[in-house]
Design a protein around this motif. Structure first.
Motif, PDB file in Angstrom:
ATOM      1  N   VAL A  24      -1.341   1.315   1.684  1.00 14.32           N
ATOM      2  CA  VAL A  24      -2.781   1.473   1.494  1.00 14.32           C
ATOM      3  C   VAL A  24      -3.534   0.571   2.451  1.00 14.32           C
ATOM      4  N   SER A  25      -4.720   1.020   2.837  1.00 14.42           N
ATOM      5  CA  SER A  25      -5.597   0.208   3.675  1.00 14.42           C
ATOM      6  C   SER A  25      -7.037   0.548   3.332  1.00 14.42           C
ATOM      7  N   GLY A  26      -7.920  -0.394   3.591  1.00 13.75           N
ATOM      8  CA  GLY A  26      -9.334  -0.170   3.330  1.00 13.75           C
ATOM      9  C   GLY A  26      -9.774  -0.575   1.937  1.00 13.75           C
ATOM     10  N   PHE A  27      -8.828  -1.029   1.120  1.00 16.85           N
ATOM     11  CA  PHE A  27      -9.182  -1.538  -0.199  1.00 16.85           C
ATOM     12  C   PHE A  27      -8.061  -2.445  -0.675  1.00 16.85           C
ATOM     13  N   SER A  28      -8.355  -3.184  -1.716  1.00 18.85           N
ATOM     14  CA  SER A  28      -7.374  -4.117  -2.250  1.00 18.85           C
ATOM     15  C   SER A  28      -6.648  -3.512  -3.445  1.00 18.85           C
ATOM     16  N   LEU A  29      -5.357  -3.746  -3.512  1.00 19.05           N
ATOM     17  CA  LEU A  29      -4.581  -3.298  -4.668  1.00 19.05           C
ATOM     18  C   LEU A  29      -4.978  -4.044  -5.936  1.00 19.05           C
ATOM     19  N   ASP A  30      -5.711  -5.131  -5.798  1.00 15.09           N
ATOM     20  CA  ASP A  30      -6.218  -5.836  -6.974  1.00 15.09           C
ATOM     21  C   ASP A  30      -7.386  -5.100  -7.617  1.00 15.09           C
ATOM     22  N   ASP A  31      -7.972  -4.150  -6.877  1.00 10.78           N
ATOM     23  CA  ASP A  31      -9.152  -3.437  -7.386  1.00 10.78           C
ATOM     24  C   ASP A  31      -8.847  -2.012  -7.823  1.00 10.78           C
ATOM     25  N   TYR A  32      -7.682  -1.501  -7.451  1.00 12.00           N
ATOM     26  CA  TYR A  32      -7.352  -0.109  -7.739  1.00 12.00           C
ATOM     27  C   TYR A  32      -5.966  -0.014  -8.355  1.00 12.00           C
ATOM     28  N   SER A  33      -5.848   0.838  -9.340  1.00 12.14           N
ATOM     29  CA  SER A  33      -4.540   1.217  -9.854  1.00 12.14           C
ATOM     30  C   SER A  33      -4.009   2.358  -8.995  1.00 12.14           C
TER      31      SER A  33
END
Length: 127
Positions: A24-33
């Motif tokens: 993944v890129s463009g967002f944090s895995l801490d913010d999305y399941s």
């Protein structure tokens, strides 16, 4: 730019194993399941596993429970799906997707609340 890219699909014999990765890129895995879905020809897309954004909760479909595991590598920004004892009925295109809705189960949030999707990777289980 948000991107999810699956890799690791291929052809495997029944009983074999594969490891799918979702970069993944463009967002944090801490913010999305992150959820893993699959779609076989002529069938609806189904959820098979998901991992909460705090990586404390993981859910699996009954059809893969005990055979598949899901994990996250923060350093690589990837979520992986390890698949063992693969069966012909596991043949499908596998997708990863991200949701910022609260993850309560494999079916909650519903599929339409997954905001971002990868392009899919083919898994074929055949002798």
């Amino acid at each position: 730019q948000v991107q999810l890219v699956e890799s690791g699909g291929g052809l495997v014999q029944p009983g074999g194993s594969l490891r799918l990765s979702c970069a993944v890129s463009g967002f944090s895995l801490d913010d999305y399941s992150i959820g893993w879905f699959r779609q076989a020809p002529g069938k609806e897309r189904e959820g098979i596993s998901c991992l909460s954004r705090d990586h404390r909760s993981a859910y699996f479909a009954d059809s893969v429970k005990g055979r598949f595991t899901i994990s996250r590598d923060n350093a690589k920004n990837t979520v992986s799906l390890q698949m063992h004892n693969l069966k012909p009925e596991d043949t499908a295109v596998y997708f990863c997707a991200a949701t910022n809705s609260r993850l309560l189960s494999l079916s909650d949030p519903p599929i339409y609340e997954y905001n971002y999707w990868g392009q899919g990777t083919q898994v074929t289980v055949s002798s």
